[in-house]
Design an enzyme around this catalytic site. Structure first.
Site, PDB file in Angstrom:
ATOM      1  N   ASP A 134       0.852  -1.197   0.000  1.00 45.33           N
ATOM      2  CA  ASP A 134       0.000   0.000   0.000  1.00 45.33           C
ATOM      3  C   ASP A 134       0.884   1.242   0.000  1.00 45.33           C
ATOM      4  OD1 ASP A 134      -2.293  -1.533   0.203  1.00 45.33           O
ATOM      5  OD2 ASP A 134      -2.629  -1.116   2.327  1.00 45.33           O
ATOM      6  N   ARG A 184      -1.469  -0.615  -8.571  1.00 45.89           N
ATOM      7  CA  ARG A 184      -2.828  -0.195  -8.221  1.00 45.89           C
ATOM      8  C   ARG A 184      -2.833   1.327  -8.299  1.00 45.89           C
ATOM      9  NH1 ARG A 184      -3.786  -0.917  -2.217  1.00 45.89           N
ATOM     10  NH2 ARG A 184      -3.873  -3.123  -2.677  1.00 45.89           N
TER      11      ARG A 184
HETATM   12  C1  LIG Z   1      -8.881  -1.156  -3.426  1.00 45.74           C
HETATM   13  C2  LIG Z   1      -8.393   0.165  -2.949  1.00 45.74           C
HETATM   14  C3  LIG Z   1      -7.131   0.274  -2.417  1.00 45.74           C
HETATM   15  C4  LIG Z   1      -6.662   1.523  -1.997  1.00 45.74           C
HETATM   16  N1  LIG Z   1      -5.366   1.638  -1.568  1.00 45.74           N
HETATM   17  C5  LIG Z   1      -4.893   2.862  -1.244  1.00 45.74           C
HETATM   18  C6  LIG Z   1      -3.527   3.073  -0.897  1.00 45.74           C
HETATM   19  O1  LIG Z   1      -2.719   2.132  -0.862  1.00 45.74           O
HETATM   20  N2  LIG Z   1      -3.120   4.329  -0.580  1.00 45.74           N
HETATM   21  C7  LIG Z   1      -3.977   5.410  -0.619  1.00 45.74           C
HETATM   22  O2  LIG Z   1      -3.543   6.532  -0.357  1.00 45.74           O
HETATM   23  N3  LIG Z   1      -5.264   5.232  -0.946  1.00 45.74           N
HETATM   24  C8  LIG Z   1      -5.748   4.015  -1.249  1.00 45.74           C
HETATM   25  N4  LIG Z   1      -7.066   3.863  -1.579  1.00 45.74           N
HETATM   26  C9  LIG Z   1      -8.016   4.994  -1.352  1.00 45.74           C
HETATM   27  C10 LIG Z   1      -8.064   5.948  -2.530  1.00 45.74           C
HETATM   28  O3  LIG Z   1      -6.855   6.663  -2.615  1.00 45.74           O
HETATM   29  C11 LIG Z   1      -9.229   6.949  -2.382  1.00 45.74           C
HETATM   30  O4  LIG Z   1      -9.013   7.708  -1.229  1.00 45.74           O
HETATM   31  C12 LIG Z   1     -10.581   6.322  -2.293  1.00 45.74           C
HETATM   32  O5  LIG Z   1     -10.722   5.216  -3.127  1.00 45.74           O
HETATM   33  C13 LIG Z   1     -11.676   7.370  -2.662  1.00 45.74           C
HETATM   34  O6  LIG Z   1     -11.549   7.759  -3.995  1.00 45.74           O
HETATM   35  P1  LIG Z   1     -12.505   7.184  -5.153  1.00 45.74           P
HETATM   36  O7  LIG Z   1     -11.720   7.193  -6.414  1.00 45.74           O
HETATM   37  O8  LIG Z   1     -13.018   5.848  -4.744  1.00 45.74           O
HETATM   38  O9  LIG Z   1     -13.737   8.157  -5.264  1.00 45.74           O
HETATM   39  P2  LIG Z   1     -14.005   9.632  -4.675  1.00 45.74           P
HETATM   40  O10 LIG Z   1     -13.144  10.631  -5.389  1.00 45.74           O
HETATM   41  O11 LIG Z   1     -13.956   9.584  -3.188  1.00 45.74           O
HETATM   42  O12 LIG Z   1     -15.495   9.825  -5.108  1.00 45.74           O
HETATM   43  C14 LIG Z   1     -15.849  10.131  -6.450  1.00 45.74           C
HETATM   44  C15 LIG Z   1     -17.312   9.761  -6.674  1.00 45.74           C
HETATM   45  O13 LIG Z   1     -17.454   8.340  -6.627  1.00 45.74           O
HETATM   46  C16 LIG Z   1     -18.691   7.983  -6.013  1.00 45.74           C
HETATM   47  N5  LIG Z   1     -18.422   7.204  -4.791  1.00 45.74           N
HETATM   48  C17 LIG Z   1     -17.301   7.215  -4.058  1.00 45.74           C
HETATM   49  N6  LIG Z   1     -17.397   6.366  -3.024  1.00 45.74           N
HETATM   50  C18 LIG Z   1     -18.612   5.813  -3.093  1.00 45.74           C
HETATM   51  C19 LIG Z   1     -19.327   4.873  -2.320  1.00 45.74           C
HETATM   52  N7  LIG Z   1     -18.787   4.306  -1.233  1.00 45.74           N
HETATM   53  N8  LIG Z   1     -20.581   4.547  -2.692  1.00 45.74           N
HETATM   54  C20 LIG Z   1     -21.152   5.116  -3.770  1.00 45.74           C
HETATM   55  N9  LIG Z   1     -20.519   6.016  -4.559  1.00 45.74           N
HETATM   56  C21 LIG Z   1     -19.283   6.367  -4.225  1.00 45.74           C
HETATM   57  C22 LIG Z   1     -19.400   9.293  -5.696  1.00 45.74           C
HETATM   58  O14 LIG Z   1     -20.223   9.642  -6.788  1.00 45.74           O
HETATM   59  C23 LIG Z   1     -18.253  10.272  -5.579  1.00 45.74           C
HETATM   60  O15 LIG Z   1     -18.628  11.597  -5.837  1.00 45.74           O
HETATM   61  C24 LIG Z   1      -7.524   2.654  -2.051  1.00 45.74           C
HETATM   62  C25 LIG Z   1      -8.801   2.524  -2.593  1.00 45.74           C
HETATM   63  C26 LIG Z   1      -9.246   1.322  -3.053  1.00 45.74           C
HETATM   64  C27 LIG Z   1     -10.617   1.239  -3.669  1.00 45.74           C
END
Ligand SMILES: Cc1cc2nc3c(=O)[nH]c(=O)nc-3n(C[C@H](O)[C@H](O)[C@H](O)COP(=O)(O)OP(=O)(O)OC[C@H]3O[C@@H](n4cnc5c(N)ncnc54)[C@H](O)[C@@H]3O)c2cc1C
Length: 307
Positions: A134, A184
């Site tokens: 991560d 990722r």
């Molecule tokens: C599998 C995985 C591993 C990750 N590993 C890391 C890591 O190693 N380091 C790190 O810094 N971050 C990690 N992250 C977190 C990532 O950096 C983001 O902070 C997080 O995924 C939120 O961004 P997003 O792209 O999902 O959407 P966002 O930018 O939060 O949201 C964009 C839009 O997506 C939709 N949305 C978002 N969440 C939801 C929900 N729960 N239900 C319905 N609609 C939703 C909404 O319409 C929202 O406006 C990881 C995320 C995932 C999924």
């Protein structure tokens, strides 16, 4: 500052509190954390992984834990990772293992984290399990990538994460190109200053698209880890336009988030992996999820009032 930005900053601030982290361990995974965390031990997570696998979803398990500041604790984390690798194999689970280098001693010494990682990688190679490192906050990014490169030169079954909110990330992709990385790609979950990271959400989104395009067109295996419909739509269109095969990429989402979308993507023929955290150290992870999406607060509040 908007209300959304204030609540984001508030929860990211709380996520760094060691006092609350300690208290949280005493409370157990209350306050709704059990909706997004798969139990306090790996054995508790096994039935959940089996359930996800039976639905056709792949998994990556993450033993929660940050703020590790003693060698003994880091060694204990290493042993736990190795036990998890064995159990993934013994139980025939379709699961990778995600880990954080700070939990394995990166903040204590380079020698310690490398010793732990080599032991984990040897075990993972023997049991055919893929390990993903991560990405944590920006102060640890350079060292994490250096360690990734060093390990990737010796082991094939290892990936890491690049965050699109950092200015440096496209250059990091170029730098990693010769290593044929498994990456990722995410937006980024930590509190970062405008000195190192885009402040505008639209820039973070545009940069993620640029990174997805670059990594896929460079021919590298790519995990698009986002719950954002726009990132999913963009990826689908890109792979179609460039005839990129489905076995060169996957979608990843967090356990408990967008369950129906995970299943829909799988039914459309895409590989989907669910990131399933487990362990007593749920506090920092939980707070970062609250920061990302205020809607997550509703089930947390229900958790408080139902106790
Ligand atoms: C599998 C995985 C591993 C990750 N590993 C890391 C890591 O190693 N380091 C790190 O810094 N971050 C990690 N992250 C977190 C990532 O950096 C983001 O902070 C997080 O995924 C939120 O961004 P997003 O792209 O999902 O959407 P966002 O930018 O939060 O949201 C964009 C839009 O997506 C939709 N949305 C978002 N969440 C939801 C929900 N729960 N239900 C319905 N609609 C939703 C909404 O319409 C929202 O406006 C990881 C995320 C995932 C999924």
């Amino acid at each position: 500052m908007t209300l959304e930005a204030i609540s984001k900053n508030f929860f990211l601030y709380l996520s760094n509190s060691r006092v609350l982290d300690k208290l949280a361990k005493r409370w157990g995974s209350k306050f709704g954390a059990d909706k997004i965390v798969g139990g306090e031990t790996f054995d508790q997570a096994i039935p959940l992984i089996e359930q996800l696998n039976n639905q056709g979803l792949h998994v990556t398990v993450d033993h929660l834990g940050e703020f590790v500041n003693s060698e003994a604790e880091a060694r204990k984390r290493c042993q736990e990772c190795m036990a998890t690798i064995e159990k993934i194999d013994q139980n025939g689970l379709h699961s990778e293992l995600s880990l954080k280098l700070t939990s394995l001693g990166m903040d204590i010494s380079y020698e310690l984290v490398m010793k732990n990682m080599h032991e984990i990688m040897e075990k993972a190679q023997a049991h055919n399990v893929v390990i993903t490192i991560d990405m944590e906050d920006s102060t640890r990014c350079q060292q994490t990538l250096e360690i990734y490169k060093s390990l990737k030169s010796q082991y094939d079954n290892i990936g890491t994460v690049i965050q699109s909110y950092l200015y440096r990330s496209v250059e990091d992709l170029d730098d990693l190109n010769d290593y044929h990385p498994y990456l990722r790609l995410v937006k980024g979950a930590y509190k970062e200053s405008g000195k190192v990271a885009f402040v505008e959400k639209s820039m973070v989104d545009d940069n993620l698209k640029q990174m997805i395009r670059k990594n896929l067109l460079n021919g590298h295996y790519t995990a698009v880890a986002s719950h954002d419909d726009e990132m999913i739509r963009f990826t689908k269109q890109l792979v179609k336009e460039h005839n990129i095969p489905n076995d060169q990429f996957e979608f990843q989402m967090l356990y408990g988030m967008r369950n129906q979308t995970q299943l829909d993507l799988m039914k459309e023929g895409y590989k989907v992996r669910v990131y399933l955290p487990y362990g007593e150290d749920w506090y920092g992870y939980f707070m970062r999820r609250l920061a990302e999406r205020p809607a997550n607060i509703s089930f947390a509040l229900k958790g408080i009032f139902s106790k």
